[in-house]
Design an enzyme around this catalytic site. Sequence first.
Site, PDB file in Angstrom:
ATOM      1  CD  GLU A  76      68.626  98.884  12.579  1.00  0.00           C
ATOM      2  OE1 GLU A  76      68.373  99.600  13.479  1.00  0.00           O
ATOM      3  OE2 GLU A  76      69.709  98.254  12.477  1.00  0.00           O
ATOM      4  CD  GLU A  83      67.678 103.473  18.747  1.00  0.00           C
ATOM      5  OE1 GLU A  83      67.031 104.110  17.732  1.00  0.00           O
ATOM      6  OE2 GLU A  83      68.840 103.166  18.547  1.00  0.00           O
TER       7      GLU A  83
END
Length: 134
Positions: A76, A83
């Site tokens: 994560e 991102e």
Amino acid sequence: MLMDLKNNKNRWKHTKFKQSFYHACQGLKTVMGEERNLRFHLLAAALALVLGWFLKLAASEWLWLFLSITLVIINEIWNTVAENIVDLVTDYQYHILAKKAKDMAAGAVLLSAFFALIVALIIFVPKIYNLLLS
């Protein structure tokens, strides 16, 4: 010229462990504060740990549980890194390669979460089943 590059590179290096540790903690604090999915994974991890404590897991089961939790959290975090880098490079403009990179990073999280679910099922289902039968 080479000496200038070397000195410039060292300017960004942390020379003290305490400083590096502080920045690593800041990174964890940032990702926990900004990423809803990470907070969900942490909540799921906390529930699994409480259930593990309640069911008195064996040492090997604790290792598998911690491994799966850690993999999900690490993936994560890397997903968030990917991102952010993609958004920085593309200036939030759509590009097919940016989409692919983000989708692949999200896929890594999904795969590790699936692994964690399988581990949880293997560990918890027999114990809960036996608890219900007794």
